[in-house]
Design a protein around this motif. Structure first.
Motif, mmCIF file in Angstrom:
data_model
loop_
_atom_site.group_PDB
_atom_site.id
_atom_site.type_symbol
_atom_site.label_atom_id
_atom_site.label_comp_id
_atom_site.label_asym_id
_atom_site.label_seq_id
_atom_site.Cartn_x
_atom_site.Cartn_y
_atom_site.Cartn_z
ATOM 1 N N TYR A 134 25.505 -18.849 -12.464
ATOM 2 C CA TYR A 134 24.483 -19.075 -11.435
ATOM 3 C C TYR A 134 24.204 -20.561 -11.233
ATOM 4 O O TYR A 134 23.864 -21.007 -10.144
ATOM 5 C CB TYR A 134 23.181 -18.358 -11.836
ATOM 6 C CG TYR A 134 22.099 -18.453 -10.798
ATOM 7 C CD1 TYR A 134 22.164 -17.698 -9.638
ATOM 8 C CD2 TYR A 134 21.010 -19.313 -10.966
ATOM 9 C CE1 TYR A 134 21.184 -17.782 -8.672
ATOM 10 C CE2 TYR A 134 20.023 -19.398 -10.003
ATOM 11 C CZ TYR A 134 20.115 -18.633 -8.858
ATOM 12 O OH TYR A 134 19.139 -18.713 -7.900
ATOM 13 N N ARG A 153 27.371 -16.970 -6.989
ATOM 14 C CA ARG A 153 26.374 -17.399 -7.960
ATOM 15 C C ARG A 153 25.396 -16.277 -8.288
ATOM 16 O O ARG A 153 24.322 -16.185 -7.738
ATOM 17 C CB ARG A 153 25.671 -18.648 -7.448
ATOM 18 C CG ARG A 153 26.633 -19.846 -7.450
ATOM 19 C CD ARG A 153 25.977 -21.115 -6.959
ATOM 20 N NE ARG A 153 24.708 -21.315 -7.608
ATOM 21 C CZ ARG A 153 23.602 -21.625 -6.954
ATOM 22 N NH1 ARG A 153 23.611 -21.752 -5.669
ATOM 23 N NH2 ARG A 153 22.483 -21.794 -7.620
ATOM 24 N N PHE A 154 25.823 -15.426 -9.231
ATOM 25 C CA PHE A 154 24.932 -14.408 -9.764
ATOM 26 C C PHE A 154 24.592 -14.792 -11.197
ATOM 27 O O PHE A 154 25.194 -15.698 -11.756
ATOM 28 C CB PHE A 154 25.606 -13.041 -9.722
ATOM 29 C CG PHE A 154 25.645 -12.479 -8.348
ATOM 30 C CD1 PHE A 154 24.574 -11.759 -7.856
ATOM 31 C CD2 PHE A 154 26.728 -12.700 -7.524
ATOM 32 C CE1 PHE A 154 24.591 -11.255 -6.568
ATOM 33 C CE2 PHE A 154 26.748 -12.204 -6.232
ATOM 34 C CZ PHE A 154 25.679 -11.477 -5.759
ATOM 35 N N HIS A 155 23.624 -14.067 -11.774
ATOM 36 C CA HIS A 155 23.261 -14.384 -13.155
ATOM 37 C C HIS A 155 24.247 -13.731 -14.104
ATOM 38 O O HIS A 155 23.981 -12.705 -14.709
ATOM 39 C CB HIS A 155 21.829 -13.925 -13.443
ATOM 40 C CG HIS A 155 20.834 -14.756 -12.706
ATOM 41 N ND1 HIS A 155 20.384 -15.951 -13.185
ATOM 42 C CD2 HIS A 155 20.260 -14.588 -11.505
ATOM 43 C CE1 HIS A 155 19.544 -16.477 -12.316
ATOM 44 N NE2 HIS A 155 19.459 -15.665 -11.288
#
Lengths: 334, 136
Positions: free
Chosen positions: A110, A120-122
């Protein structure tokens, strides 16, 4: 300072980092070899974990495991450090760079601003190499992109201390000792790698391997009735997203594994592995067909329950194919 | 997959001028590496995921305006987090985060704790407290 480090792009981050670090130290090992020897291939549905409000399905082993197994099997010693203190973590990284030692880092994706916003993910199990520092900027070799990138000190700190599942805790790792090229037990390492992958894929556990694929296939059938079309679509999209996530993915991993079998076939002088490599390529294509069919469903939000059955059937078929495949592979290396 | 069948669809990778690496077979069936600019099924999955997050953030925003939840929930969704991840960043138990969604409790929170939330969301303490729900 800038260490003379050559950036090679790879299909998957963890293999790529290990491969790049090996190459930097004069050991020319391909990405598929690392993936295969490290037994990276798996299928696992994790029932209690939710990722982005959807089901968690993984197509590769736990972060760090490929690399741990690979190192053990070919006799490379790695040093691995995790930190509680942010300051200490930075200090250790800087020290290594000063000593001309490029290090591998686990980071949260992220916070990597050089990637497209859509990626951009966690997700905390991404790997990069840091090979220098110029002023406030760290020089970053991220194996999933073509070129090198930079992160400033603050961004680096955020990425290293990302939170949530698989929090990296500032983890760094680097090789400290190597066996002689002639001493590396490639053959044994390959056989061990293959055996473990077969064992994992055929494991008698309902959520792992072939059985895991069947479980997800069953769930797909149930979702539209139990959760409604909207949620079912979200879940299905999530499965495909995890399958085809940047450079990784079910289809992609099958191709890397096929490339590994091809390379191994020459090293072990085993014709059967070559045939199986071709077989795996066909299975990889089927995984892509599955993703394509699933995407048709979640693209239009008016899907009927019947269309889910079709996607589910495809997954059942894949499970059957892979079951036969790994049973044959197990016999082929005996 | 054969090298000449590797998809070259439009994707968000274009925005940073990158391509991804894939393994595919050449004419004689040997594995080589090749580049792909993206694949539509994957792009749709990513777009849908982003859309879902936007929808959830929008819903949360409405509930903040109706005084049904606190700005914490809105910013959590905006930052693509869930309760567990946010709790990790703030350094408290997830059940406490959930309680802080209550607007009444939110008003009583100390600046020290709110600052931790603000840091997690990359916004200022003032912005979080005022609850002006700007997207950036």
């Amino acid at each position: 300072m800038k260490i003379d480090f050559k950036h090679h792009q790879s299909a998957h981050c963890e293999n790529g980092v290990v491969s790049n670090l090996m190459k930097h130290n004069g050991l020319n090992i391909s990405e598929p070899m690392i993936f295969g020897i490290g037994s990276g291939l798996i299928y696992c549905y994790i029932p209690f974990l939710k990722v982005n409000h959807g089901p968690a399905v993984t197509y590769r082993v736990m972060p760090g495991l490929i690399f741990k197994r690979f190192a053990k099997r070919i006799g490379v010693t790695f040093k691995r450090e995790k930190f509680k203190s942010v300051a200490k973590a930075k200090q250790r990284l800087d020290e290594n760079l000063k000593n001309n030692n490029p290090v591998g880092l686990q980071v949260g994706i992220y916070h990597l601003l050089y990637l497209p916003d859509h990626y951009r993910f966690h997700f905390n199990a991404h790997n990069i190499v840091v090979y220098g520092k110029e002023g406030n900027n760290y020089l970053v070799s991220d194996p999933v992109i073509e070129t090198v990138a930079t992160l400033d000190e603050k961004q680096m700190e955020k990425a290293r201390f990302a939170k949530g599942p698989f929090a990296p805790n500032g983890q760094i790792y680097y090789p400290i000792s190597f066996p002689k090229e002639s001493d590396i037990p490639y053959k044994e390492a390959i056989v061990k790698g293959i055996k473990q992958t077969c064992r994992d894929m055929l494991a008698p556990i309902p959520i792992v391997g072939v059985k895991g694929i069947r479980m997800v296939a069953k769930l797909i059938k149930k979702w539209p009735k139990k959760k409604g079309i909207k949620v079912a679509n979200h879940y299905l999209g999530q499965i495909v997203r995890m399958q085809e996530e940047i450079g990784t993915g079910g289809g992609g991993f099958r191709y890397i594994f096929a490339a590994f079998l091809q390379e191994s076939s020459a090293i072990l002088n085993n014709e059967k592995l070559m045939e199986l490599s071709k077989e795996m390529t066909v299975i990889g294509d089927l995984w892509r067909d599955f993703a394509l069919e699933a995407s048709r469903l979640y693209k239009n939000r008016k899907a009927t329950t019947g269309s889910y059955d079709k996607v589910s059937e495809m997954l059942f078929e894949l499970a059957d194919k892979e079951e036969v495949f790994f049973k044959t592979l197990k016999k082929a290396i005996k | 997959m054969k090298a000449n069948e590797v998809p070259q669809d439009k994707s968000s990778l274009d925005s940073i001028n990158q391509k991804e690496l894939c393994y595919a077979t050449d004419e004689s069936g040997n594995y080589i590496t090749t580049k792909s600019s993206g694949w539509t099924p994957k792009t749709i999955a990513l777009n849908n995921a982003i859309e879902d997050i936007k929808e959830r953030a929008e819903e949360a925003k409405q509930r903040v305006l109706n005084n049904e939840t606190s700005p914490i929930e809105y910013y959590m969704e905006l930052n693509r987090m869930d309760v567990t991840i946010l709790a990790g960043y703030v350094g408290i138990w997830p059940f406490r985060v959930k309680r802080h969604f209550n607007p009444k409790r939110f008003k009583k929170l100390s600046d020290k704790l709110l600052q931790k939330y603000a840091d997690a969301f990359n916004i200022s303490l003032k912005q979080l407290k005022q609850g002006d729900l700007n997207e950036d």
